[in-house]
Scaffold this motif. Structure first.
Motif, PDB file in Angstrom:
ATOM      1  N   GLU A 209     -12.026   1.345  -4.440  1.00 31.93           N
ATOM      2  CA  GLU A 209     -11.212   2.305  -4.653  1.00 31.93           C
ATOM      3  C   GLU A 209     -10.531   2.768  -3.267  1.00 31.93           C
ATOM      4  OE1 GLU A 209     -10.442   3.838  -8.035  1.00 31.93           O
ATOM      5  OE2 GLU A 209     -11.408   1.885  -8.599  1.00 31.93           O
TER       6      GLU A 209
ATOM      7  N   ASP B 221      -1.943  -0.174  -3.954  1.00 33.02           N
ATOM      8  CA  ASP B 221      -2.863   0.097  -4.361  1.00 33.02           C
ATOM      9  C   ASP B 221      -4.595  -0.896  -4.619  1.00 33.02           C
ATOM     10  OD1 ASP B 221      -1.617   0.116  -6.723  1.00 33.02           O
ATOM     11  OD2 ASP B 221      -2.245   1.673  -7.801  1.00 33.02           O
ATOM     12  N   ASP B 222      -3.369  -2.197  -4.282  1.00 29.66           N
ATOM     13  CA  ASP B 222      -4.615  -3.081  -5.448  1.00 29.66           C
ATOM     14  C   ASP B 222      -5.337  -3.239  -4.475  1.00 29.66           C
ATOM     15  OD1 ASP B 222      -2.149  -3.901  -4.165  1.00 29.66           O
ATOM     16  OD2 ASP B 222      -1.530  -5.394  -5.844  1.00 29.66           O
TER      17      ASP B 222
ATOM     18  N   MET C 150      -4.692   8.538  -2.710  1.00 30.03           N
ATOM     19  CA  MET C 150      -2.819   8.091  -2.084  1.00 30.03           C
ATOM     20  C   MET C 150      -1.791   9.056  -2.046  1.00 30.03           C
ATOM     21  SD  MET C 150      -1.345   4.121  -3.214  1.00 30.03           S
ATOM     22  CE  MET C 150      -0.729   5.156  -4.283  1.00 30.03           C
TER      23      MET C 150
ATOM     24  N   GLU D 120      -7.732  -6.488  -3.909  1.00 33.09           N
ATOM     25  CA  GLU D 120      -9.002  -6.282  -4.514  1.00 33.09           C
ATOM     26  C   GLU D 120      -9.512  -7.657  -5.605  1.00 33.09           C
ATOM     27  OE1 GLU D 120      -8.167  -2.379  -7.214  1.00 33.09           O
ATOM     28  OE2 GLU D 120     -10.527  -2.808  -7.079  1.00 33.09           O
TER      29      GLU D 120
ATOM     30  N   ALA E 260      -7.157   2.508  -1.013  1.00 33.12           N
ATOM     31  CA  ALA E 260      -5.656   1.980  -1.297  1.00 33.12           C
ATOM     32  C   ALA E 260      -5.130   1.938   0.160  1.00 33.12           C
ATOM     33  CB  ALA E 260      -4.183   3.115  -1.562  1.00 33.12           C
TER      34      ALA E 260
ATOM     35  N   ARG F 116      -8.755   5.474  -2.802  1.00 28.50           N
ATOM     36  CA  ARG F 116      -7.212   5.454  -3.964  1.00 28.50           C
ATOM     37  C   ARG F 116      -6.817   6.688  -4.410  1.00 28.50           C
ATOM     38  NH1 ARG F 116      -8.530   0.331  -7.583  1.00 28.50           N
ATOM     39  NH2 ARG F 116      -8.375  -0.486  -5.571  1.00 28.50           N
TER      40      ARG F 116
ATOM     41  N   THR G  78       3.584   2.417  -0.377  1.00 26.58           N
ATOM     42  CA  THR G  78       1.582   2.669  -0.302  1.00 26.58           C
ATOM     43  C   THR G  78       1.002   1.277  -0.916  1.00 26.58           C
ATOM     44  OG1 THR G  78       2.434   3.393  -2.432  1.00 26.58           O
ATOM     45  CG2 THR G  78       1.693   5.530  -0.915  1.00 26.58           C
TER      46      THR G  78
END
Ligand code: ADP
Ligand code: ASP
Ligand code: MG
Length: 472
Positions: free
Chosen positions: A320, A399-400, A373, A450, A322, A370, A397
């Motif tokens: 989790e 986030d994956d 973020m 991810e 980012a 995450r 950013t």
């Protein structure tokens, strides 16, 4: 010996397991002074969190259903775990106090449709305040002399960062020692709720998810324990999360620094700050399997034995996370740019896990949890964009992504490790998104998409032959 025994949620998940804990304390604790620390039963903390969400939305029916289910499961556990009627009555009275507080808090916030961080911690504290009295009863009926108390009553004083409070160590150590030393020397067994502390004003706080580990080591440091034992459902600290890598091996001896890196990156097995209180004094922390008490488990200590030529000890992953990237060509050669960025993050209370700066200095990327973020990106936008003429141009950013760490004393200074890691990853057709510096020479860390995280961990685990690690 003075030993702190911490039992995690899995070890107290059912009445049968609670009975097993009582047997463990009695048998493995024979001849020792023991302090017992327990987590909430199974996933009670998750249920309490869901209760908080429903209450803060004013959802009366789900709140009532959750309250009823928590009451029912704990009363059933009590009835099955404690046979002696008089003891059971005492525990029932203790549980009823906590259950009625929980009901009042939850109903109050449901009416308001709002929940402050302080009330949320009061609700979350109920998990540990329901499990530990049952353990207390199970010990009492086995002829021990247990004394139940919450973390706050035991003397653990924290700041008021509800949800992720930090212990005020000096006063805590003093208070805990004052409270527990006389009990231990008179043959009693303190049973202390994990995960909880109290502010100077007496408000209940929680130490962050998985915080019972930290409770164990805080108490260990305070009473100058000979060892802290963390009992869980795995055979010890392993070369990787066994749920991701089925052929992960148990490590026998690990340094504080290595275990600390594993905690930060491995997330679940160990609360990230667990080792801080004990590392300074060199108090060993032993990881043991509640279901296999004859196993030695893993010991975290100073100068661990080198039982293998392998410097790499583990591969860990944090899913989790980012990446926040601050870009702007004119950052080049401007001293202090990085300092400004980290100052903003620090002021916003955001922990930066890793950083990476490109050679041209035009970008600085940071890896953060995450969940923080958005807050981090907003704070950076407000503080930096447009304020210093043209210095910072954009904030991006992603986030994956997941962070992967290859952990072991000296991994960054030994030649060939990075090359071997990248070769192994490339061989599986995985793209490394970013290479980052951790805070020490104990890990080599990288960021991948991810969707590639599991495969990357497996590739590295086998490249460094951790599946064949001789842990005997
Ligand atoms: P507890 O309820 O005892 O606190 P946790 O669920 O918090 O237990 O942590 C134990 C779990 O951590 C194990 O079941 C395992 O799946 C996971 N885990 C992740 N990484 C590791 C690792 N490197 N070594 C051992 N366990 C790990
Ligand atoms: N019960 C808390 C949690 O689930 C603390 C712990 O288990 O260590 O996070
Ligand atoms: Mg845990």
């Amino acid at each position: 010996m003075k030993v702190v025994m911490k039992f995690g949620g899995t070890s107290v998940a059912t009445a049968e397991r609670i009975k097993n804990v009582a047997v463990r304390v009695k048998e493995s604790g024979k001849g020792h002074h023991v302090v017992v620390v327990c987590s909430a039963m199974g996933d009670t903390t998750d249920e309490l969190l869901a209760l908080c969400t429903d209450a803060s939305k004013g959802l009366e029916k789900p709140v009532e259903e959750r309250l009823a289910s928590i009451r029912k499961s704990h009363l059933a556990a009590l009835n099955a775990a404690v046979k002696d009627k008089a003891v059971r009555r005492q525990v029932l009275a203790m549980l009823n106090v906590t259950l009625s507080q929980l009901e009042k808090l939850a109903r109050g916030s449901t009416v308001l449709g709002e929940l402050t961080p302080r009330s949320k911690d009061a609700i979350l504290s109920c998990g540990e305040r329901l499990s530990n009295p049952i353990v207390w009863g199970a010990l009492l009926e086995r002829g021990m002399d247990p004394v139940y108390m919450t973390g706050g009553e035991c003397g653990i004083m924290t700041d008021d960062k509800f949800g992720d409070a930090s212990p005020l160590m000096e006063v805590t150590k003093f208070q805990v020692r004052e409270k527990l030393a006389p009990l231990l020397s008179s043959g009693k067994t303190p049973v202390v709720t994990g995960y909880l502390g109290a502010t100077q004003r007496g408000d209940t706080t929680t130490l962050g998810r998985g915080g019972s580990d930290l409770t164990g080591t805080i108490i260990g440091a305070a009473i100058d324990a000979d060892e802290v034992w963390i009992w869980s459902d795995v055979d010890g600290l392993m070369t990787a999360d066994p749920r991701l890598v089925p052929d992960a091996r148990v490590l026998r001896e690990v340094s504080y620094e290595e275990a600390g890196e594993m905690a930060v990156f491995g997330a679940k097995a160990l609360h990230p700050r667990t080792l801080e209180p004990v590392a300074e004094k060199g108090i060993p922390v032993r990881f043991r399997n509640t279901f296999k008490p004859s196993d030695q488990g893993t010991v975290v200590k100073r100068n661990p034995k080198l039982y293998s030529k392998n410097v790499v000890k583990a591969v860990a992953v944090v899913k989790e996370v980012a990446v926040i990237t601050v870009g702007g060509a004119s950052m080049v050669g401007k001293p202090g740019s990085a300092a400004r960025i980290f100052d903003v993050m620090g002021r916003s209370g955001i922990n930066v896990l890793m950083i990476s700066q490109s050679v041209s200095e035009s970008n600085i990327s940071m890896v953060v949890a995450r969940s923080s973020m958005e807050k981090g990106a907003n704070a950076l936008e407000l503080a930096l964009l447009g304020q210093v003429q043209g210095s910072f141009r954009q904030i991006l950013t992603e986030d994956d992504v997941s962070a992967i760490a290859v952990v072991g004393g000296g991994v960054r200074s030994i030649k060939g490790i990075a090359a071997a890691a990248f070769t192994a990853i490339a061989a599986r057709g995985i793209n490394v998104r970013m290479i980052a510096s951790g805070s020490s020479n104990q890990n080599l860390s990288l960021i991948v998409w991810e969707r590639d995280a599991k495969e990357t961990v497996r590739a590295l685990h086998s490249a460094f032959k951790l599946d064949r690690l001789d842990s005997a």
